[in-house]
Design a protein around this motif. Structure first.
Motif, PDB file in Angstrom:
ATOM      1  N   LYS A   1       0.836  -1.202   0.000  1.00 51.63           N
ATOM      2  CA  LYS A   1       0.000   0.000   0.000  1.00 51.63           C
ATOM      3  C   LYS A   1       0.871   1.253   0.000  1.00 51.63           C
ATOM      4  O   LYS A   1       0.641   2.190  -0.779  1.00 51.63           O
ATOM      5  N   GLU A   2       1.889   1.266   0.860  1.00 52.12           N
ATOM      6  CA  GLU A   2       2.801   2.410   0.919  1.00 52.12           C
ATOM      7  C   GLU A   2       3.601   2.543  -0.370  1.00 52.12           C
ATOM      8  O   GLU A   2       3.989   3.646  -0.760  1.00 52.12           O
ATOM      9  N   ALA A   3       3.841   1.416  -1.043  1.00 52.73           N
ATOM     10  CA  ALA A   3       4.610   1.440  -2.294  1.00 52.73           C
ATOM     11  C   ALA A   3       3.776   1.897  -3.483  1.00 52.73           C
ATOM     12  O   ALA A   3       4.313   2.095  -4.576  1.00 52.73           O
ATOM     13  N   GLY A   4       2.462   2.051  -3.282  1.00 52.77           N
ATOM     14  CA  GLY A   4       1.615   2.590  -4.336  1.00 52.77           C
ATOM     15  C   GLY A   4       0.865   1.580  -5.170  1.00 52.77           C
ATOM     16  O   GLY A   4       0.259   1.937  -6.186  1.00 52.77           O
ATOM     17  N   LEU A   5       0.848   0.307  -4.761  1.00 54.81           N
ATOM     18  CA  LEU A   5       0.188  -0.707  -5.580  1.00 54.81           C
ATOM     19  C   LEU A   5      -1.325  -0.510  -5.657  1.00 54.81           C
ATOM     20  O   LEU A   5      -1.953  -0.933  -6.626  1.00 54.81           O
ATOM     21  N   PHE A   6      -1.907   0.126  -4.646  1.00 52.83           N
ATOM     22  CA  PHE A   6      -3.347   0.369  -4.675  1.00 52.83           C
ATOM     23  C   PHE A   6      -3.694   1.692  -5.351  1.00 52.83           C
ATOM     24  O   PHE A   6      -4.875   2.009  -5.526  1.00 52.83           O
ATOM     25  N   GLY A   7      -2.681   2.456  -5.711  1.00 50.99           N
ATOM     26  CA  GLY A   7      -2.908   3.706  -6.417  1.00 50.99           C
ATOM     27  C   GLY A   7      -3.808   4.662  -5.658  1.00 50.99           C
ATOM     28  O   GLY A   7      -3.677   4.835  -4.443  1.00 50.99           O
ATOM     29  N   GLU A   8      -4.758   5.271  -6.372  1.00 55.24           N
ATOM     30  CA  GLU A   8      -5.662   6.250  -5.770  1.00 55.24           C
ATOM     31  C   GLU A   8      -6.645   5.621  -4.789  1.00 55.24           C
ATOM     32  O   GLU A   8      -7.317   6.339  -4.043  1.00 55.24           O
TER      33      GLU A   8
ATOM     34  N   ALA B   1      -5.837   3.764  -2.293  1.00 55.08           N
ATOM     35  CA  ALA B   1      -5.152   3.459  -1.033  1.00 55.08           C
ATOM     36  C   ALA B   1      -5.893   3.984   0.192  1.00 55.08           C
ATOM     37  O   ALA B   1      -6.003   3.292   1.211  1.00 55.08           O
ATOM     38  N   SER B   2      -6.419   5.193   0.111  1.00 54.80           N
ATOM     39  CA  SER B   2      -7.072   5.798   1.276  1.00 54.80           C
ATOM     40  C   SER B   2      -8.402   5.136   1.609  1.00 54.80           C
ATOM     41  O   SER B   2      -8.936   5.318   2.707  1.00 54.80           O
ATOM     42  N   SER B   3      -8.948   4.360   0.683  1.00 57.21           N
ATOM     43  CA  SER B   3     -10.249   3.718   0.915  1.00 57.21           C
ATOM     44  C   SER B   3     -10.120   2.208   1.100  1.00 57.21           C
ATOM     45  O   SER B   3     -11.110   1.485   1.027  1.00 57.21           O
ATOM     46  N   ILE B   4      -8.908   1.741   1.346  1.00 55.05           N
ATOM     47  CA  ILE B   4      -8.680   0.307   1.555  1.00 55.05           C
ATOM     48  C   ILE B   4      -7.949   0.098   2.873  1.00 55.05           C
ATOM     49  O   ILE B   4      -6.938   0.744   3.143  1.00 55.05           O
ATOM     50  N   GLN B   5      -8.491  -0.803   3.692  1.00 57.57           N
ATOM     51  CA  GLN B   5      -7.885  -1.148   4.974  1.00 57.57           C
ATOM     52  C   GLN B   5      -7.329  -2.566   4.870  1.00 57.57           C
ATOM     53  O   GLN B   5      -8.079  -3.541   4.906  1.00 57.57           O
TER      54      GLN B   5
END
Length: 277
Positions: free
Chosen positions: A188-195, A197-201
């Motif tokens: 998540k911190e590496a950016g794999l979830f892209g935009e 990220a803030s809506s995924i736990q």
């Protein structure tokens, strides 16, 4: 009473570090999850070197023998995952390879709430109450006070338990990081979830949720030459070792979406999940 005795007879052998215990774990997973354990051609270890491993490579492990093998078997049954532990490969600035994981600091304390309660009741109570306080937005309430507060708000204890864990919650002993949350927090911190990220736990993810994500190589021709070398079945992933062929149903099939895995049921043996849960 008879049903309880039958259940105990089925579960207790899982914890023995013997051939009998291993066979009991295999039989349990075959019966309750529909798992199959196909034996791979020998040797059961892939010819791989340190240079073949890349930083960020996702490791999925499965144990079917001994105490932790039994705990993994029960975890698999509850969550629908066909693996019991995860880790991630990382290289430091000098290129040295490390395997990072979130595990058990004290193996005398088992990762099952009922066992925790028996072995360390004060620790179990604090952990339980702290998690519930996080969900209520309160601090230091006891369990009885939490129940009263829930009733005051016109809610229920079941609804409280269903509130998703948040990745940014910090407990008295640090963040809540299961083995898979530890790895996917890095992703998540590496950016794999892209935009998204803030809506995924990722603290809500099971191991099955993790390996189902479309984060992995989908072109088998691009897998390393050593991958599944010598096996008669070519898996869509690389199996490094093991007597039995690894099963990961649903591997690399699901695109990330907002609030994924926050409301998903987990009922064996099919573990069906509603769309968008």
């Amino acid at each position: 009473m008879l049903g309880t005795l039958r259940a105990l007879w089925e579960v207790l052998p899982l914890f023995t570090n013997t051939d009998w215990g291993q066979n009991a774990n295999l039989a349990f997973l075959e019966k309750h999850m529909g798992a199959s354990f196909e034996e791979r051609p020998q040797p059961w270890v892939t010819n791989i070197t340190v240079d073949d491993i890349h930083s960020g490579d996702f490791l999925v492990l499965s144990k079917i023998r001994g105490r932790w093998g039994a705990f993994e078997t029960l975890e698999k049954w509850v969550t629908g995952a066909y693996a019991g532990h995860t880790a991630v490969c990382l290289r430091d600035s000098e290129g040295k390879l490390w395997v990072a994981e979130s595990g058990h600091e004290d193996e005398q304390v088992a990762s099952v709430m009922t066992v925790w309660t028996q072995l360390a009741p004060a620790y179990a109570g604090n952990m339980w109450n702290e998690a519930l306080n996080k969900r209520l937005g309160t601090q230091n309430l006891s369990l009885s006070e939490i129940i009263v507060e829930v009733e005051k708000r016109g809610s229920s204890f079941g609804e409280l338990l269903a509130i998703p864990e948040q990745d940014n919650w910090v407990y008295a002993d640090g963040k809540s990081t299961s083995c898979v949350a530890f790895v996917f927090e890095m992703y998540k911190e590496a950016g794999l979830f892209g935009e998204l990220a803030s809506s995924i736990q990722v603290t809500e993810f099971t191991i099955k949720d993790a390996y189902s994500l479309k984060f992995f190589e989908n072109n088998s021709s691009r897998l390393p030459k050593w991958c599944n070398d010598g096996d008669t079945v070519k898996l869509p992933f690389c199996q490094i070792r093991g007597k039995y062929r690894m099963e990961l149903p649903g591997y690399n099939t699901m695109d990330p979406y907002p609030h994924m895995n926050e409301r998903c049921p987990s009922l064996p043996p099919k573990y069906l999940r509603p769309s968008g849960c």
